[in-house]
Design an enzyme around this catalytic site. Sequence first.
Site, PDB file in Angstrom:
ATOM      1  CB  SER A   1     -14.365  -0.939   0.967  1.00 54.89           C
ATOM      2  OG  SER A   1     -13.195  -0.789   1.880  1.00 54.89           O
TER       3      SER A   1
HETATM    4  N1  SAH Z   1      -9.248   1.950   0.754  1.00 56.98           N
HETATM    5  C1  SAH Z   1      -9.216   0.631   0.464  1.00 56.98           C
HETATM    6  C2  SAH Z   1      -9.519  -0.143   1.700  1.00 56.98           C
HETATM    7  C3  SAH Z   1      -8.250  -1.094   1.768  1.00 56.98           C
HETATM    8  S1  SAH Z   1      -8.438  -2.182   3.345  1.00 56.98           S
HETATM    9  C4  SAH Z   1     -10.522   0.266  -0.607  1.00 56.98           C
HETATM   10  O1  SAH Z   1     -10.575   1.177  -1.450  1.00 56.98           O
HETATM   11  O2  SAH Z   1     -10.946  -0.943  -0.827  1.00 56.98           O
HETATM   12  C5  SAH Z   1      -7.663  -1.189   4.473  1.00 56.98           C
HETATM   13  C6  SAH Z   1      -6.019  -0.928   4.236  1.00 56.98           C
HETATM   14  O3  SAH Z   1      -5.749  -0.263   5.270  1.00 56.98           O
HETATM   15  C7  SAH Z   1      -5.376  -2.321   4.139  1.00 56.98           C
HETATM   16  O4  SAH Z   1      -4.598  -2.333   2.806  1.00 56.98           O
HETATM   17  C8  SAH Z   1      -4.250  -2.137   5.173  1.00 56.98           C
HETATM   18  O5  SAH Z   1      -2.833  -2.845   4.731  1.00 56.98           O
HETATM   19  C9  SAH Z   1      -4.198  -0.594   5.575  1.00 56.98           C
HETATM   20  N2  SAH Z   1      -3.780  -0.396   6.553  1.00 56.98           N
HETATM   21  C10 SAH Z   1      -3.944  -0.933   8.054  1.00 56.98           C
HETATM   22  N3  SAH Z   1      -3.518  -0.274   8.919  1.00 56.98           N
HETATM   23  C11 SAH Z   1      -2.669   0.810   8.434  1.00 56.98           C
HETATM   24  C12 SAH Z   1      -1.929   1.975   8.816  1.00 56.98           C
HETATM   25  N4  SAH Z   1      -1.561   2.051  10.108  1.00 56.98           N
HETATM   26  N5  SAH Z   1      -1.346   2.724   7.678  1.00 56.98           N
HETATM   27  C13 SAH Z   1      -1.567   2.727   6.606  1.00 56.98           C
HETATM   28  N6  SAH Z   1      -2.550   1.759   6.022  1.00 56.98           N
HETATM   29  C14 SAH Z   1      -2.998   0.663   6.986  1.00 56.98           C
END
Ligand code: SAH
Length: 217
Positions: free
Chosen positions: A68
């Site tokens: 993000s």
């Molecule tokens: N917190 C991260 C953002 C990652 S993007 C940062 O610091 O940048 C969002 C993430 O959510 C992805 O890695 C995706 O695989 C995960 N995600 C999506 N659906 C999910 C679920 N049901 N359970 C766990 N993770 C999930």
Amino acid sequence: MNGKQGIGMTSQRTRDRMVARLREQGIRDEVVLAAMNTIPRHIFVDEALSIRAYEDVSLPIGYGQTISQPYIVARMTEILRGGGGLGKVLEIGTGCGYQTAVLSQVAQEVYSVERISPLLMKARNHLRELRARNGKLKHADGNFGIPELAPYDGIIVTAGATHVPQELLAQMAIGGRMIIPVGAAEQTLTLIERGPEEYVQTRLEAVKFVPLLGGTS
Ligand code: SAH
């Protein structure tokens, strides 16, 4: 220019500039700003992208997922804190672990759930490198939270949800806060506060996240 500035794109000065920009964008919580000023964001992305790590953009981290943008990480953490300290926090969507690292500096305990196994392994390495020992990771479908460790003072969902998962609402502490992007292609950052008898929902700004999916891979 001396030699040191040649590798300056990942230096403390670059982080200082990122934090100055976050202030201009309206982030006010000094605890959040201090955490983001300390954590080396560039170690969370592939080396080829590290010179872009402090730009205010989301970047690819593989497996169709993204890290993000700094503003969103700062804003969500600021809202989650609500100006106070945080005890136990649950994050859904670890990705590369950057948000987890920020949370580990502003909360006592952080549990983060990721559904894509190789991403979780990457995140684990990053957190180990930073010695963020109060951040624990789990490979699972985050829609179900981690009921055995509930209740949580804060829950942060970092993927776009079409609706607020019931299981996550149930795992909030009384007086706890949840921040979650709600919507389909675009979402509205939504704050949910749990009172003694009711949940109060406040819709904040428009955001764009990768989708919250089901199951694991
Ligand atoms: N917190 C991260 C953002 C990652 S993007 C940062 O610091 O940048 C969002 C993430 O959510 C992805 O890695 C995706 O695989 C995960 N995600 C999506 N659906 C999910 C679920 N049901 N359970 C766990 N993770 C999930």
